[in-house]
Motif scaffolding. Structure first.
Motif, short mmCIF file in Angstrom:
data_model
loop_
_atom_site.label_atom_id
_atom_site.label_comp_id
_atom_site.label_asym_id
_atom_site.label_seq_id
_atom_site.Cartn_x
_atom_site.Cartn_y
_atom_site.Cartn_z
N UNK A 1 0.84 -1.13 -0.06
CA UNK A 1 -0.09 -0.05 0.06
C UNK A 1 0.88 1.19 0.04
N UNK A 2 2.27 1.21 0.13
CA UNK A 2 2.91 2.43 0.23
C UNK A 2 3.56 2.51 -1.31
N UNK A 3 2.61 2.86 -2.23
CA UNK A 3 2.71 3.12 -3.60
C UNK A 3 3.78 4.02 -4.29
N UNK A 4 3.65 5.47 -3.36
CA UNK A 4 4.47 6.36 -3.54
C UNK A 4 5.83 6.25 -3.20
N UNK A 5 5.92 5.45 -1.90
CA UNK A 5 7.25 5.32 -1.37
C UNK A 5 7.91 4.48 -2.45
N UNK A 6 7.17 3.34 -3.04
CA UNK A 6 7.77 2.44 -3.85
C UNK A 6 8.17 3.15 -5.23
N UNK A 7 7.40 4.27 -5.58
CA UNK A 7 8.08 4.82 -6.80
C UNK A 7 9.38 5.59 -6.58
N UNK A 8 9.48 6.16 -5.22
CA UNK A 8 10.80 6.59 -4.91
C UNK A 8 11.96 5.66 -5.23
N UNK A 9 11.69 4.32 -4.57
CA UNK A 9 12.76 3.27 -4.64
C UNK A 9 13.00 3.09 -6.24
N UNK A 10 11.71 2.78 -6.95
CA UNK A 10 11.87 2.66 -8.48
C UNK A 10 12.69 3.77 -9.12
N UNK A 11 12.81 5.16 -8.92
CA UNK A 11 13.45 6.18 -9.25
C UNK A 11 14.96 6.00 -9.09
N UNK A 12 15.27 5.44 -7.95
CA UNK A 12 16.66 5.20 -7.61
C UNK A 12 17.20 4.10 -8.50
N UNK A 13 16.53 3.48 -9.41
CA UNK A 13 17.19 2.37 -10.16
C UNK A 13 17.78 3.13 -11.47
N UNK B 1 4.27 2.70 -14.28
CA UNK B 1 2.97 2.59 -14.56
C UNK B 1 1.90 2.05 -13.56
N UNK B 2 2.42 0.77 -13.43
CA UNK B 2 1.56 -0.09 -12.57
C UNK B 2 1.40 0.60 -11.09
N UNK B 3 2.66 1.00 -10.36
CA UNK B 3 2.40 1.77 -9.23
C UNK B 3 1.57 2.99 -9.19
N UNK B 4 1.61 3.61 -10.43
CA UNK B 4 0.56 4.78 -10.66
C UNK B 4 -0.64 4.34 -10.54
N UNK B 5 -0.79 3.49 -11.21
CA UNK B 5 -2.36 2.97 -11.30
C UNK B 5 -2.86 2.71 -9.95
N UNK B 6 -2.19 1.62 -9.46
CA UNK B 6 -2.87 1.40 -7.95
C UNK B 6 -2.93 2.44 -7.06
N UNK B 7 -1.98 3.44 -7.20
CA UNK B 7 -2.23 4.68 -6.39
C UNK B 7 -3.18 5.80 -6.93
#
Length: 76
Positions: free
Chosen positions: A1-13, A35-41
């Motif tokens: 449920x921490x989609x925005x935090x997951x996006x931050x981790x993804x950006x570090x890639x 896209x998937x993280x954005x969709x679920x958020x």
């Protein structure tokens, strides 16, 4: 449920490091995950990112097909 935090981790890639360079179609994979993280958020940018990921994958597959044609021509 921490989609925005997951996006931050993804950006570090990005940019890729080490063996990340060897991942086939890496750009499309990362775009698809974003896209998937954005969709679920519930982010309104999700559909655009999904289109970007699809476009990147199609470009990659076109490149692979071109390489196969070149290699096939060399074998003859």
């Amino acid at each position: 449920g921490h989609y925005l935090e997951a996006l931050d981790v993804l950006r570090e890639q990005s940019p890729p490091r080490g063996i990340d360079w060897f991942c086939p179609d890496r750009a499309a994979v990362l775009l698809g995950l974003e896209a998937r993280l954005r969709l679920v958020s519930g982010d309104r940018e999700a559909a655009r990112k999904l289109r970007e990921a699809r476009s990147e994958s199609l470009a990659f597959l076109t490149f692979v097909a071109m390489c196969e044609e070149i290699e096939g021509g060399k074998a003859r």
